[in-house]
Write an enzyme that holds these catalytic residues in place. Structure first.
Site, PDB file in Angstrom:
ATOM      1  N   LYS A 199     -26.565  -0.540  -2.845  1.00  0.00           N
ATOM      2  CA  LYS A 199     -27.256   0.581  -2.212  1.00  0.00           C
ATOM      3  C   LYS A 199     -28.584   0.087  -1.671  1.00  0.00           C
ATOM      4  O   LYS A 199     -29.462  -0.345  -2.421  1.00  0.00           O
ATOM      5  CB  LYS A 199     -27.463   1.699  -3.235  1.00  0.00           C
ATOM      6  N   GLU A 204     -25.168  -7.454  -7.441  1.00  0.00           N
ATOM      7  CA  GLU A 204     -25.198  -6.097  -8.010  1.00  0.00           C
ATOM      8  C   GLU A 204     -23.780  -5.580  -8.247  1.00  0.00           C
ATOM      9  O   GLU A 204     -23.491  -4.937  -9.253  1.00  0.00           O
ATOM     10  CB  GLU A 204     -25.923  -5.125  -7.065  1.00  0.00           C
ATOM     11  N   LYS A 212     -23.448   1.282   0.543  1.00  0.00           N
ATOM     12  CA  LYS A 212     -24.145   2.421   1.145  1.00  0.00           C
ATOM     13  C   LYS A 212     -25.455   1.959   1.758  1.00  0.00           C
ATOM     14  O   LYS A 212     -26.190   1.234   1.092  1.00  0.00           O
ATOM     15  CB  LYS A 212     -24.401   3.442   0.032  1.00  0.00           C
TER      16      LYS A 212
END
Ligand code: PBG
Length: 304
Positions: free
Chosen positions: A177, A215, A230
């Site tokens: 993200k 991540e 995202k």
């Protein structure tokens, strides 16, 4: 027959903004065609999603009140917790995904608790994030989607769900993200703009794709069942890398700013609606998404 990439309504998830105390619907001015919904509007919404065959929703709440801790996020009678039953009553087939974050519920608009000096306190936020996840599972959410980006949240949520009797509830983590300008309209929609500072301390730098992979692998190690990239369009390269590196389902979030940008051009007559939306969703599928979270879901479905 020889087309390499397909988009069908079954790939799509439609985000809903549910506002406590709202009667009916309230248009979101920065997202033409999208509304905040009051609880009373959910029955009709669930029925219209059933008629359109949109299979899933992602829920965001706007609580009646906010506080320093974001206690509305895990309240057993919180706005999202109440909404799940309304949606499922009207549309039992609907897959309901609960977004887990504190930013819509905190008075300061950050995604976790703050230290006295105003920094986000990662470790003290984790139990609250985990508690929110359990309350959403208890309310009937089928999938838990943490978007807060605190380190260690997936492990904390997995442990809390397991001990709360929800060992089989899957976690879709917002793994990659990025700190993006394209969340702008969402912050109006969800009333979650930070009162000071920004989210760059806990969201990723747009320049870093290797860190994004890190991540993703960390979240999978901690127990994520599905991972998300995202935003979608400015990060299709990251989406492709994630798709090639993992075996779990991969979701992409075609975020508010991506939607608003296209809708503004459509409203001005600069883009053809159907073609622009189809091409956008096709590109996200082509880059490797199994699931696309998109505000275009109903527009797309209506044409099938
Ligand atoms: C909350 C959250 C955000 C979005 C989804 N969950 C906003 C943010 O991180 O600032 C953005 C979604 C969109 O723009 O459509 N943490």
């Amino acid at each position: 027959m020889v087309r390499e990439t397909d988009v069908t309504t079954s790939h799509l998830v439609y985000p809903l903004f549910i506002e406590a105390g709202l009667h009916g619907r309230q248009p979101i001015s920065s997202m033409p065609g999208q509304d905040r919904l009051g609880i009373g509007a959910l029955k009709d919404e669930a029925k219209s999603l059933a008629a359109l065959k949109v299979p899933a929703v992602l829920l965001f709440g706007l609580p009646a009140g906010k506080d320093e801790q974001g206690s509305g996020a895990w309240a057993r009678d919180g706005i999202v917790q109440q909404s799940v039953a309304c949606l499922k009553d009207a549309n039992p087939e609907l897959l309901v995904i609960g977004d887990v974050c504190l930013c819509e519920y905190t008075s300061h608009g950050h995604c976790g608790l703050l230290t006295p000096s105003g920094e986000v306190d990662n470790d003290r936020s984790l139990p609250l994030i985990a508690e929110t996840a359990v309350s959403l599972a208890e309310a009937g959410c089928d999938i838990i989607a943490p978007s807060d980006m605190m380190d260690g949240r997936v492990a904390a949520i997995r442990a809390a769900l397991d001990s709360g009797g929800f060992a089989t509830t899957p976690i879709l983590s917002y793994a990659a993200k990025f700190a993006s300008a394209f969340y702008g309209p969402f912050r109006e929609a969800a009333d979650s703009a930070p009162a000071f500072g920004d989210r760059r301390g806990y969201q990723m730098d747009p320049a870093n794709s290797r860190m994004a992979m890190d991540e993703v692998l960390t979240d999978l190690d901690e127990g994520a069942d599905m991972v998300m990239v995202k935003p979608a369009l400015p990060y299709l390269d990251v989406l492709r890398q994630v798709r090639d590196a993992v075996d779990v389902p991969v979701a992409a979030y075609n975020v508010s700013g991506e939607y608003s940008m296209i809708m503004a051009a459509i409203q001005n007559g600069w883009l053809d609606e159907a073609r622009a939306i189809d091409e956008t969703l096709t590109s996200i599928r082509r880059a490797g998404a199994d699931i696309i979270i998109t505000y275009h879901a109903k527009q797309f479905a209506a044409r099938q």
